[in-house]
Design an enzyme around this catalytic site. Structure first.
Site, PDB file in Angstrom:
ATOM      1  N   LEU A 188      -3.784   0.326   0.249  1.00 21.27           N
ATOM      2  CA  LEU A 188      -3.128  -0.285  -0.903  1.00 21.27           C
ATOM      3  C   LEU A 188      -1.649   0.098  -0.937  1.00 21.27           C
ATOM      4  O   LEU A 188      -1.298   1.275  -0.789  1.00 21.27           O
ATOM      5  CB  LEU A 188      -3.810   0.172  -2.201  1.00 21.27           C
ATOM      6  CG  LEU A 188      -3.168  -0.276  -3.503  1.00 21.27           C
ATOM      7  CD1 LEU A 188      -3.188  -1.793  -3.635  1.00 21.27           C
ATOM      8  CD2 LEU A 188      -3.867   0.385  -4.687  1.00 21.27           C
ATOM      9  N   HIS A 189      -0.799  -0.890  -1.115  1.00 19.90           N
ATOM     10  CA  HIS A 189       0.626  -0.646  -1.295  1.00 19.90           C
ATOM     11  C   HIS A 189       1.257  -1.854  -1.970  1.00 19.90           C
ATOM     12  O   HIS A 189       0.757  -2.961  -1.869  1.00 19.90           O
ATOM     13  CB  HIS A 189       1.333  -0.336   0.028  1.00 19.90           C
ATOM     14  CG  HIS A 189       1.218  -1.402   1.067  1.00 19.90           C
ATOM     15  ND1 HIS A 189       0.080  -1.612   1.801  1.00 19.90           N
ATOM     16  CD2 HIS A 189       2.105  -2.324   1.488  1.00 19.90           C
ATOM     17  CE1 HIS A 189       0.272  -2.616   2.656  1.00 19.90           C
ATOM     18  NE2 HIS A 189       1.496  -3.081   2.464  1.00 19.90           N
TER      19      HIS A 189
END
Length: 118
Positions: A68-69
């Site tokens: 996740l980013h």
């Protein structure tokens, strides 16, 4: 800082603990990632005298890094748009230029965020 930025100053917000993507993230992680994304977006507006900000997270498709980013990308009127959405990307001319953009963003975060040195 993204090493292959869409525009110079392109930052990434990445949680420390591994989360594969947005759909499987604990809601508390999502809240913290978005809170930090907001802080960085506000700082980027100031640091780069941006006209606006694009925030993006890929989820599964086109997610080249399975973690996740959130991308925080400063935009300026007349910057040429997002030809092909996020490509072609630019490159920093040197590690020093990347660090200069990072430091400008950090400087704008000081006093706004307890995470300015992160």
């Amino acid at each position: 800082m993204d090493r292959a930025p869409v525009f110079l100053g392109h930052a990434l917000i990445v949680p420390t603990a591994h989360v594969e993507h947005l759909l499987v993230a604990d809601p508390e992680v999502v809240i913290e990632v978005m809170r930090r994304s907001q802080e960085v977006a506000i700082a980027a507006m100031d640091a780069y005298r941006a006209d606006g900000i694009l925030t993006v997270t890929n989820t599964i498709v086109s997610q080249s890094v399975p973690h996740l980013h959130v991308h925080v990308i400063a935009r300026h009127q007349g910057d040429g748009g997002l030809r092909g959405f996020l490509w072609p990307r630019k490159r920093y001319s040197s590690q020093e230029e990347l660090l200069e953009y990072r430091d400008r963003l950090r400087g704008s975060l000081v006093g706004r965020s307890p995470y300015a040195s992160d």
